[in-house]
Design an enzyme around this catalytic site. Structure first.
Site, short mmCIF file in Angstrom:
data_model
loop_
_atom_site.label_atom_id
_atom_site.label_comp_id
_atom_site.label_asym_id
_atom_site.label_seq_id
_atom_site.Cartn_x
_atom_site.Cartn_y
_atom_site.Cartn_z
N ASP A 259 -62.53 -5.96 46.42
CA ASP A 259 -63.92 -6.15 46.05
C ASP A 259 -64.02 -6.23 44.53
O ASP A 259 -63.60 -5.30 43.83
CB ASP A 259 -64.75 -4.96 46.57
CG ASP A 259 -66.24 -5.24 46.53
OD1 ASP A 259 -66.70 -5.95 45.60
OD2 ASP A 259 -66.96 -4.74 47.41
N ASP B 24 -58.83 6.65 52.89
CA ASP B 24 -58.90 6.41 51.46
C ASP B 24 -57.50 6.30 50.88
O ASP B 24 -56.71 7.25 50.92
CB ASP B 24 -59.66 7.59 50.82
CG ASP B 24 -59.97 7.37 49.35
OD1 ASP B 24 -59.38 6.47 48.74
OD2 ASP B 24 -60.80 8.13 48.82
#
Length: 242
Positions: free
Chosen positions: A149, A126
């Site tokens: 995204d 992450d």
């Protein structure tokens, strides 16, 4: 496929968090060549984002005269083709490339090895953990976020990476003069990026108040080609840390 000495499924152990994330971890189908690259190269070029302190400058050999190698962080590199091309074009800059897609990690390692590149490190996990918990202030010479995204549905906009909270987190980690470079083919997200980056203290738009012309140094990606094939306009944003 599991890799005993390769990228961990959750290197930070989720750190007891229940926050909204901008990505889904994906193992995916991996080729033999990608798996072989991970098995052979992860111990040398892989970085686990486990929350422990990290000096990005120490990841790369020193430059001429022992000078510090500048380091650019790339978040979300896909299959790594553009990352490898940019690393080859600028071998004096280290690229810390973050993603959670195992086939892409293996592909980038294979590309770097095949081209003899030593200025790429592949980070697994992450990126928020990296930015929030691991990096010292003013340790990055640039940030690249290409075609993240877009989370096009309104109910998912909160999952988009480029948000005020993200920029507040990353700005102190940038050295003066560091360049933040984002690109997207989703117009509403491009407008959001422009609004968020323009409002951020410590960042200045290289192109006044609008989008940047497409820079020659950013290679064409498959996401860009797909967007152009759909008639989307590709937008670049270039901001500088003041």
């Amino acid at each position: 496929m599991k890799f005993p000495s390769g990228p961990a499924p959750d290197p930070a152990g989720s750190r007891g968090e229940h926050r909204i994330r901008s990505f889904h971890a994906r193992r995916g189908r991996i080729t033999q060549a990608q798996a072989a690259a991970i098995d052979r190269l992860w111990s040398r070029w892989g970085v686990e984002l486990d929350g422990s302190a990290l000096d990005p400058g120490r990841l790369f050999p020193a430059g001429e005269g022992g000078s510090r190698t500048p380091v650019v962080l790339e978040i979300g590199f896909g299959m790594g083709d553009a990352t490898a091309a940019m690393a080859a074009a600028d071998p004096s800059t280290g690229i810390l490339a973050v993603d959670v897609h195992t086939p892409g990690q293996g592909n980038l390692l294979a590309l770097a090895d095949r081209a003899g590149l030593t200025n790429i490190r592949v980070a697994n996990g992450d990126a928020i953990v990296l930015l929030r918990d691991m990096l010292p202030p003013a340790s990055l010479d640039g940030l690249r976020v290409y075609f993240p995204d877009p989370w096009p549905k309104a109910k998912h906009h909160k999952r988009r990476l480029i948000q005020p909270e993200f920029v507040t987190l990353v700005t102190p980690l940038l050295r003066p003069g560091a360049v933040v470079h984002c690109a997207t083919d989703w117009e509403p997200y491009a407008e959001q990026m422009l609004e968020v980056l323009t409002a951020a203290p410590g960042l200045a738009n290289r192109y006044g108040a609008g989008f940047a012309p497409r820079p020659d140094f950013r290679p064409m990606t498959k996401f860009e080609r797909a967007g152009l094939a759909k008639g989307h306009a590709v937008r670049d944003l270039l901001f500088v840390r003041t």
